[in-house]
Write a protein that holds these residues in place. Sequence first.
Motif, PDB file in Angstrom:
ATOM      1  N   ALA A 143     -18.666  23.446 -21.402  1.00 45.19           N
ATOM      2  CA  ALA A 143     -18.128  22.701 -20.324  1.00 45.19           C
ATOM      3  C   ALA A 143     -18.505  21.112 -20.838  1.00 45.19           C
ATOM      4  O   ALA A 143     -17.583  20.174 -20.303  1.00 45.19           O
ATOM      5  CB  ALA A 143     -18.790  23.010 -19.215  1.00 45.19           C
ATOM      6  N   LEU A 144     -19.828  20.925 -21.101  1.00 44.59           N
ATOM      7  CA  LEU A 144     -20.264  19.646 -21.344  1.00 44.59           C
ATOM      8  C   LEU A 144     -19.364  18.970 -22.495  1.00 44.59           C
ATOM      9  O   LEU A 144     -18.843  17.680 -22.397  1.00 44.59           O
ATOM     10  CB  LEU A 144     -21.832  19.495 -21.972  1.00 44.59           C
ATOM     11  N   ALA A 145     -18.729  19.580 -23.453  1.00 40.71           N
ATOM     12  CA  ALA A 145     -18.104  18.970 -24.669  1.00 40.71           C
ATOM     13  C   ALA A 145     -16.745  18.601 -24.006  1.00 40.71           C
ATOM     14  O   ALA A 145     -16.334  17.643 -24.237  1.00 40.71           O
ATOM     15  CB  ALA A 145     -17.877  20.031 -25.757  1.00 40.71           C
ATOM     16  N   VAL A 146     -16.111  19.420 -23.005  1.00 42.48           N
ATOM     17  CA  VAL A 146     -14.842  18.834 -22.232  1.00 42.48           C
ATOM     18  C   VAL A 146     -15.220  17.719 -21.476  1.00 42.48           C
ATOM     19  O   VAL A 146     -14.313  16.888 -21.407  1.00 42.48           O
ATOM     20  CB  VAL A 146     -14.229  20.037 -21.626  1.00 42.48           C
ATOM     21  N   ILE A 147     -16.194  17.798 -20.603  1.00 40.27           N
ATOM     22  CA  ILE A 147     -16.510  16.836 -19.708  1.00 40.27           C
ATOM     23  C   ILE A 147     -16.495  15.301 -20.461  1.00 40.27           C
ATOM     24  O   ILE A 147     -16.127  14.413 -19.974  1.00 40.27           O
ATOM     25  CB  ILE A 147     -17.801  16.926 -18.852  1.00 40.27           C
ATOM     26  N   LEU A 148     -17.462  15.333 -21.534  1.00 39.46           N
ATOM     27  CA  LEU A 148     -17.744  14.192 -22.048  1.00 39.46           C
ATOM     28  C   LEU A 148     -16.340  13.654 -22.836  1.00 39.46           C
ATOM     29  O   LEU A 148     -16.433  12.236 -22.878  1.00 39.46           O
ATOM     30  CB  LEU A 148     -18.684  14.405 -23.231  1.00 39.46           C
ATOM     31  N   ARG A 149     -15.252  14.207 -22.832  1.00 41.61           N
ATOM     32  CA  ARG A 149     -13.999  13.714 -23.031  1.00 41.61           C
ATOM     33  C   ARG A 149     -13.093  13.177 -22.144  1.00 41.61           C
ATOM     34  O   ARG A 149     -12.245  12.588 -22.616  1.00 41.61           O
ATOM     35  CB  ARG A 149     -13.183  14.688 -24.183  1.00 41.61           C
ATOM     36  N   VAL A 150     -13.413  13.326 -20.886  1.00 38.89           N
ATOM     37  CA  VAL A 150     -12.724  12.785 -19.714  1.00 38.89           C
ATOM     38  C   VAL A 150     -12.822  11.298 -19.951  1.00 38.89           C
ATOM     39  O   VAL A 150     -13.945  10.611 -19.693  1.00 38.89           O
ATOM     40  CB  VAL A 150     -13.343  13.394 -18.378  1.00 38.89           C
ATOM     41  N   ALA A 151     -11.626  10.534 -19.810  1.00 34.88           N
ATOM     42  CA  ALA A 151     -11.723   9.259 -19.976  1.00 34.88           C
ATOM     43  C   ALA A 151     -11.106   8.616 -18.475  1.00 34.88           C
ATOM     44  O   ALA A 151     -11.046   7.120 -18.538  1.00 34.88           O
ATOM     45  CB  ALA A 151     -11.054   8.746 -21.207  1.00 34.88           C
ATOM     46  N   ARG A 152     -10.337   9.376 -17.967  1.00 31.37           N
ATOM     47  CA  ARG A 152      -9.578   8.834 -16.612  1.00 31.37           C
ATOM     48  C   ARG A 152      -9.993   9.716 -15.444  1.00 31.37           C
ATOM     49  O   ARG A 152     -10.100  10.961 -15.406  1.00 31.37           O
ATOM     50  CB  ARG A 152      -8.002   8.887 -16.966  1.00 31.37           C
ATOM     51  N   GLY A 153     -10.536   9.206 -14.257  1.00 30.11           N
ATOM     52  CA  GLY A 153     -10.843   9.787 -13.162  1.00 30.11           C
ATOM     53  C   GLY A 153     -11.787   8.876 -12.633  1.00 30.11           C
ATOM     54  O   GLY A 153     -12.103   7.756 -12.836  1.00 30.11           O
ATOM     55  N   TRP A 154     -12.961   9.830 -11.992  1.00 31.17           N
ATOM     56  CA  TRP A 154     -14.004   9.087 -11.229  1.00 31.17           C
ATOM     57  C   TRP A 154     -15.223  10.001 -11.446  1.00 31.17           C
ATOM     58  O   TRP A 154     -14.989  11.102 -11.511  1.00 31.17           O
ATOM     59  CB  TRP A 154     -13.696   8.607  -9.853  1.00 31.17           C
ATOM     60  N   PHE A 155     -16.665   9.438 -11.133  1.00 25.43           N
ATOM     61  CA  PHE A 155     -17.659  10.136 -11.290  1.00 25.43           C
ATOM     62  C   PHE A 155     -18.523   9.616 -10.152  1.00 25.43           C
ATOM     63  O   PHE A 155     -18.221   8.373  -9.566  1.00 25.43           O
ATOM     64  CB  PHE A 155     -18.293   9.826 -12.452  1.00 25.43           C
ATOM     65  N   ARG A 156     -19.356  10.384  -9.584  1.00 25.33           N
ATOM     66  CA  ARG A 156     -20.641   9.939  -8.717  1.00 25.33           C
ATOM     67  C   ARG A 156     -21.932  10.663  -8.945  1.00 25.33           C
ATOM     68  O   ARG A 156     -21.763  11.837  -9.183  1.00 25.33           O
ATOM     69  CB  ARG A 156     -20.040  10.237  -7.393  1.00 25.33           C
ATOM     70  N   VAL A 157     -22.897  10.060  -8.862  1.00 26.15           N
ATOM     71  CA  VAL A 157     -24.188  10.878  -8.954  1.00 26.15           C
ATOM     72  C   VAL A 157     -24.775  10.873  -7.584  1.00 26.15           C
ATOM     73  O   VAL A 157     -24.900  10.017  -6.672  1.00 26.15           O
ATOM     74  CB  VAL A 157     -25.080   9.678  -9.701  1.00 26.15           C
ATOM     75  N   GLN A 158     -25.250  12.016  -7.236  1.00 23.10           N
ATOM     76  CA  GLN A 158     -25.818  12.646  -6.128  1.00 23.10           C
ATOM     77  C   GLN A 158     -27.270  13.035  -6.152  1.00 23.10           C
ATOM     78  O   GLN A 158     -27.615  13.856  -7.058  1.00 23.10           O
ATOM     79  CB  GLN A 158     -24.884  13.605  -5.312  1.00 23.10           C
ATOM     80  N   ARG A 159     -28.198  12.647  -5.386  1.00 22.28           N
ATOM     81  CA  ARG A 159     -29.442  13.577  -5.325  1.00 22.28           C
ATOM     82  C   ARG A 159     -29.175  14.919  -4.775  1.00 22.28           C
ATOM     83  O   ARG A 159     -28.190  15.172  -3.946  1.00 22.28           O
ATOM     84  CB  ARG A 159     -30.450  13.039  -4.087  1.00 22.28           C
ATOM     85  N   ALA A 160     -29.911  16.005  -5.456  1.00 24.05           N
ATOM     86  CA  ALA A 160     -30.030  17.287  -4.985  1.00 24.05           C
ATOM     87  C   ALA A 160     -31.134  17.932  -5.301  1.00 24.05           C
ATOM     88  O   ALA A 160     -31.896  17.466  -6.035  1.00 24.05           O
ATOM     89  CB  ALA A 160     -28.473  17.919  -5.512  1.00 24.05           C
ATOM     90  N   GLU A 161     -31.333  19.109  -4.576  1.00 25.76           N
ATOM     91  CA  GLU A 161     -32.455  20.102  -5.048  1.00 25.76           C
ATOM     92  C   GLU A 161     -32.255  20.439  -6.473  1.00 25.76           C
ATOM     93  O   GLU A 161     -31.224  20.698  -6.872  1.00 25.76           O
ATOM     94  CB  GLU A 161     -32.359  21.169  -4.036  1.00 25.76           C
ATOM     95  N   PRO A 162     -33.410  20.584  -7.162  1.00 28.43           N
ATOM     96  CA  PRO A 162     -33.463  21.210  -8.707  1.00 28.43           C
ATOM     97  C   PRO A 162     -32.418  22.353  -8.664  1.00 28.43           C
ATOM     98  O   PRO A 162     -32.624  23.437  -7.834  1.00 28.43           O
ATOM     99  CB  PRO A 162     -34.723  21.397  -9.066  1.00 28.43           C
ATOM    100  N   THR A 163     -31.578  22.383  -9.586  1.00 29.34           N
ATOM    101  CA  THR A 163     -30.880  23.740  -9.693  1.00 29.34           C
ATOM    102  C   THR A 163     -31.430  24.827 -10.409  1.00 29.34           C
ATOM    103  O   THR A 163     -32.338  24.704 -11.538  1.00 29.34           O
ATOM    104  CB  THR A 163     -29.593  23.319 -10.755  1.00 29.34           C
ATOM    105  N   PRO A 164     -31.424  26.080 -10.071  1.00 29.66           N
ATOM    106  CA  PRO A 164     -31.816  27.453 -10.495  1.00 29.66           C
ATOM    107  C   PRO A 164     -31.001  27.707 -11.759  1.00 29.66           C
ATOM    108  O   PRO A 164     -31.527  28.416 -12.484  1.00 29.66           O
ATOM    109  CB  PRO A 164     -31.735  28.254  -9.332  1.00 29.66           C
ATOM    110  N   ARG A 165     -29.896  27.261 -12.081  1.00 36.05           N
ATOM    111  CA  ARG A 165     -29.069  27.465 -13.106  1.00 36.05           C
ATOM    112  C   ARG A 165     -29.506  26.867 -14.442  1.00 36.05           C
ATOM    113  O   ARG A 165     -29.848  25.688 -14.095  1.00 36.05           O
ATOM    114  CB  ARG A 165     -27.451  27.345 -12.837  1.00 36.05           C
TER     115      ARG A 165
END
Length: 440
Positions: A187-209
């Motif tokens: 998933a990370l490999a595909v995400i890093l290729r995304v060049a059009r769209g938008w992103f946002r960073v949010q605070r959140a509780e630590p992930t268990p995954r």
Amino acid sequence: MLTVDPDRVSSVITVRALEKMGYEVESVADAAGGLETIQQRQIDLVICEATLPDIPATSFIAMSQRIYAPSPLPVLVVTMDLHTPVRLELLRAGALECLAKPVEAEELRLRVSRALRDHEPAELRFGAVQLGGDLGSFSLTDVLTLLDLAKHTGRLEIASSREPGVIELVDGQILHAELGRLQGIEALAVILRVARGWFRVQRAEPTPRRTIEGTTTQSMLDATVLDANQRRTPSMRIRTLEELGVSKAQLSPPPARLARLARRLAPLIQDPHRLGELELSPRDSRPDDEDTLTLTWFGEINEAISTLWEISAPLSPQLLHDLRTPNLALHWRFHGRDRDQLAIRVIELDEPSPAWFHLSTDLALLAAPPTGAFVVDPSVRAYVLTHKTPTLVLAPEDESARLLSPAPFTQVVSRDARLVDLRGQVRTVLADAIRMCIPS
């Protein structure tokens, strides 16, 4: 609030006016006191006199912004000289507004209120959102590197023409990535290729995954290699970084211009009769001349001065005095045959990387400091990855391996030594770096 004003009467008037508006105010008389206060306390707004006794107001503003980077620090400047050149210089340094002195109390109230409203932290204005932007203007690799340096815990959400994606981090380390049915490195490999769209960073509780192991830099490297492998035919796929030959891998030849310059400069740089010039220049200056090869040296300023002194014209005391001026970097220029030049830009290793991460260069020279090379990991390694920069590492063998390896798609060569141990051999070191731009 913080007021910086050498005029005691003016300072008292400003402080009393702000206190009547309900603000908590600290007052200092010079830039040194102001910078110390900004480093020690959370300051929401600075009101600064345009004429300070110790350093120019422009330098004070730039230093203040650097301390608070990447968050903005609103600075209002009070001055009796509102001529255009003076005002523009202050605004370029980072001032929010220039106010005519003396300032009416009501105007001060309105200006301060507007400055605080416009620079309110993003998490207060937009709930949990801390950072966001258009992927056409921001690289996800840069965003993840900054989140790693900031030790961010939360989610990075991505929206594009494909399914929405999410990357979850704890203390800056990527623990999980998801895009549709894909998870982990895929998933990370595909995400890093995304060049059009938008992103946002949010605070959140630590992930268990936890679908991704390793540092953020290592995860981005693995994802980049996986993506490159998937684009090749099955017979050309490489399963591991070691099989890629990461220590000397350069999958694309250097531009013809760089190869031509390198061939001409490499032998000339070793000529003992040729000198260079040390100077201070804007940090992000990069010659537009087609005949200039640019090398960025990540090391220690004092070490660089003493080393380059051997092959440069005499230094001026004023240059040494001004060396710590914000937004300026030490530059060394070598003039070769005809118009050929080698320009070296020296970046202090202990500087926070957002201050230099956007810089581009043809070559990089990483000189491990005597105190230990760990201080440059992971920011310099991420820089090399992002810019695909040929890099020469000068470090003990046991340290160089963890500095810039693995670094796919980038030529990385190590010399088992520190620059401090190579005094008198600086010409040879520079020639070795330049030769990295010559196709084998």
